[in-house]
Design a protein around this motif. Structure first.
Motif, short mmCIF file in Angstrom:
data_model
loop_
_atom_site.label_atom_id
_atom_site.label_comp_id
_atom_site.label_asym_id
_atom_site.label_seq_id
_atom_site.Cartn_x
_atom_site.Cartn_y
_atom_site.Cartn_z
N ARG A 283 0.86 -1.19 0.00
CA ARG A 283 0.00 0.00 0.00
C ARG A 283 0.90 1.24 0.00
NH1 ARG A 283 -2.38 0.02 5.15
NH2 ARG A 283 -0.53 -1.15 5.80
N GLU A 288 -0.99 13.88 -2.36
CA GLU A 288 -1.68 14.24 -3.60
C GLU A 288 -0.90 15.25 -4.44
OE1 GLU A 288 -5.43 15.84 -2.45
OE2 GLU A 288 -4.57 17.59 -1.40
N ALA A 331 -10.64 1.12 -9.22
CA ALA A 331 -9.21 1.35 -9.41
C ALA A 331 -8.88 1.35 -10.90
CB ALA A 331 -8.39 0.29 -8.69
N ASN A 354 -5.48 5.21 -7.96
CA ASN A 354 -6.81 5.52 -7.41
C ASN A 354 -7.38 4.33 -6.63
OD1 ASN A 354 -6.65 8.07 -8.59
ND2 ASN A 354 -7.55 7.34 -10.50
N SER A 356 -8.40 2.64 -3.14
CA SER A 356 -8.86 3.11 -1.83
C SER A 356 -8.51 2.07 -0.76
CB SER A 356 -10.37 3.35 -1.84
OG SER A 356 -11.07 2.12 -1.95
N PRO A 357 -8.35 2.51 0.49
CA PRO A 357 -7.98 1.57 1.56
C PRO A 357 -8.99 0.47 1.81
CG PRO A 357 -7.57 3.84 2.24
CD PRO A 357 -8.35 3.90 0.97
N GLU A 358 -10.24 0.64 1.32
CA GLU A 358 -11.27 -0.36 1.58
C GLU A 358 -11.22 -1.53 0.60
OE1 GLU A 358 -11.99 2.93 1.02
OE2 GLU A 358 -11.96 3.43 3.17
N SER A 362 -6.03 -3.74 -0.94
CA SER A 362 -5.40 -3.00 0.15
C SER A 362 -5.52 -3.74 1.48
CB SER A 362 -6.05 -1.62 0.31
OG SER A 362 -5.76 -0.78 -0.78
N SER A 372 -0.21 -1.01 -5.44
CA SER A 372 -1.37 -0.13 -5.31
C SER A 372 -0.92 1.23 -4.80
CB SER A 372 -2.39 -0.73 -4.34
OG SER A 372 -2.86 -1.97 -4.81
N ILE A 374 -1.97 4.93 -3.51
CA ILE A 374 -3.15 5.52 -2.87
C ILE A 374 -2.82 6.97 -2.50
CG2 ILE A 374 -4.76 5.31 -0.94
CD1 ILE A 374 -3.80 2.35 -0.72
N ASP A 380 -5.75 14.18 5.80
CA ASP A 380 -5.72 12.76 6.18
C ASP A 380 -4.67 12.53 7.27
OD1 ASP A 380 -7.65 11.75 4.34
OD2 ASP A 380 -6.17 11.94 2.74
N LEU A 385 -3.64 5.69 8.32
CA LEU A 385 -3.82 4.92 7.10
C LEU A 385 -2.82 3.77 7.03
CD1 LEU A 385 -4.33 7.84 4.53
CD2 LEU A 385 -6.06 6.17 5.25
#
Length: 461
Positions: A283, A288, A331, A354, A356-358, A362, A372, A374, A380, A385
């Motif tokens: 991860r 950004e 993604a 793109n 996501s942690p969910e 991940s 991946s 993120i 944040d 995270l």
């Protein structure tokens, strides 16, 4: 057929299993299926081996271990060739895997001489108190397939130096080079029963070994689920545990990082050994403000990487399933994402953006060539995270801000945190927190686990 080694003798059983070359899908060789009869013989042999080995002086053990390391190195050519065939590793990776075995033997046989046995203060001046370290006993080790000989070195290095005997079960996916290493033990002068190497595909069969009261330690390198099964099976008597289990390593790339260095370090580690490394970055959290640049740099590096195969088609299908699940959840695949047609179990190096942690990619340990990436923002909590996982084996941080680096190293829940450069070495402890295991491989901290710690008090007044 590659026999097991038990009590200094090569033994086969009525049943055997195929070992597959993952580069071709063809059968490379056969190995015996462990049975109840040979389990009992192995346990008895290891106990006798421990009695003989622990009775030798440290100087006697050192001479034999160093001779063993020399013999291993003298046979490097044929063993590396076999290692490459059963794992699909490229030459440089196979040479590293092989080299760590003799490195561990030489390191631990020197490190054992540096362990302290301190004298403790007596407030009344009546006693001499001191600590005495002695060999723990018989150690059972169950090993992973991703670095077969490195994993053997992580276990026999400290065990032999401490004066213990070992029963090792290499992965049924990659047992052959490990067996060849075991065959050299007798020639080196190791007493029969000090190193025993068994093979098999029936996990339930090993329960007979683990439930015995002969082993003093059970050690393992593998998945968290497998580790829990092994520990549960072993608790029929009190034993020591040292288990290095699953990982889901985070990377945090801060906006002030040397972005080129970060992309190179993370991408090269991610796709090494086809992503089949417990400390592989899974991860990658990138601020950004530099997210797009990082993705482009990683893409350029990954396009030039040549990988070996995954260990099996089952492993490849699992990784491909994670990619498809991520795509369905939104993604974007910016590189790869597919199996490679033809013989063997090859897959393209894959980069997802793109993420996501969910997403499952991940949440789960990937153990394959999928990176991946993120994004995170100033609003944040990047440390939260990174810690949002049941695992805690390794983590990586990239920043030129000292405060950021030290804070992340302190607060990320992992057994090792590397800041600005990936670094692992035999003198550095390796192990996990949370569901990534207990105990350590490498370093003096691993060696201490193979020794008892006894307090002795002698009346002097």
């Amino acid at each position: 057929m590659y026999p097991m080694l038990i009590n200094g003798e090569q033994r086969i059983t009525k049943k055997s299993f195929n070992v597959i070359n993952p580069s071709t899908g063809a059968v490379l060789g056969l190995a015996p299926e462990l049975d109840v009869e040979n389990i009992q013989l192995t346990l008895k042999s290891a106990r006798q081996g421990f009695e003989a080995w622990s009775a030798k002086t440290p100087a006697e053990r050192k001479a034999i271990i160093l001779r063993y390391a020399e013999l291993i190195d003298e046979n490097s050519g044929r063993i590396i060739e076999l290692l490459r065939a059963e794992t699909g590793k490229p030459q440089d990776n196979a040479e590293y895997d092989f080299g760590m075995l003799s490195t561990c033997l030489r390191f631990f046989v020197e490190e054992v001489e540096r362990l302290d046995q301190p004298v403790l203060h007596d407030p009344d001046g009546r006693f001499l108190h001191y600590m005495l370290r002695q060999p723990l006993g018989v150690c059972v080790g169950m090993l992973a397939w991703n670095f077969p000989l490195l994993n053997v070195g992580y276990k026999i290095g400290p065990a032999l130096a401490a004066g213990c005997s070992v029963i090792l079960k290499p992965s049924s996916e990659t047992p052959l080079a490990s067996l060849e290493i075991a065959y050299l033990a007798k020639e080196a002068g190791l007493p029969d029963g000090v190193i025993n190497m068994v093979t098999g595909t029936d996990h339930d069969m090993m329960k007979n070994m683990l439930q015995s009261d002969i082993p003093s330690m059970v050690t393992m390198i593998g998945s968290t689920r497998g580790g829990l099964e092994v520990m549960n099976s072993s608790c029929s008597s009190v034993k020591h545990f040292s288990v290095e289990l699953g990982g889901n390593a985070p990377v945090v790339v801060y906006p002030d990082a040397d972005i080129k260095n970060a992309a190179e370090q993370v991408t090269n580690l991610k796709f090494a050994n086809c992503g089949q490394i417990c400390v592989s970055p899974n991860r990658v959290f990138v601020h950004e403000s530099i997210y797009n640049e990082f993705v482009e740099l990683a893409l350029g590096i990954a396009k030039g990487i040549e990988m070996g195969p995954l260990v099996s088609d089952k492993a490849r299908q699992y990784v491909l399933g994670l990619v498809e699940s991520a795509k369905a959840a939104g993604a974007e695949v910016v590189l790869g994402g597919n199996a490679i047609d033809g013989d063997g179990f090859f897959m393209e190096p894959t980069i997802l953006r793109n993420v996501s942690p969910e997403m499952d990619v991940s949440r789960n340990e990937v153990f394959g060539p999928v990176m991946s990436i993120i994004p995170f923002s100033d609003s944040d909590d990047e440390i939260a995270l990174a810690n949002d996982t049941e695992y805690g084996l390794a983590a990586y941080v990239f920043t030129t801000n000292l405060q950021n680096g030290l804070r992340a190293a302190r607060d990320i829940q992992a057994g090792s945190v590397c800041v600005n450069e990936v670094h692992y070495s035999v003198q550095l402890p390796h192990g996990g927190l949370k569901q990534s295991g207990v105990g350590k491989d490498c370093s003096r901290y691993s060696l201490e686990e193979y020794l008892t710690l006894k307090r002795v008090s002698v009346l002097v007044d």
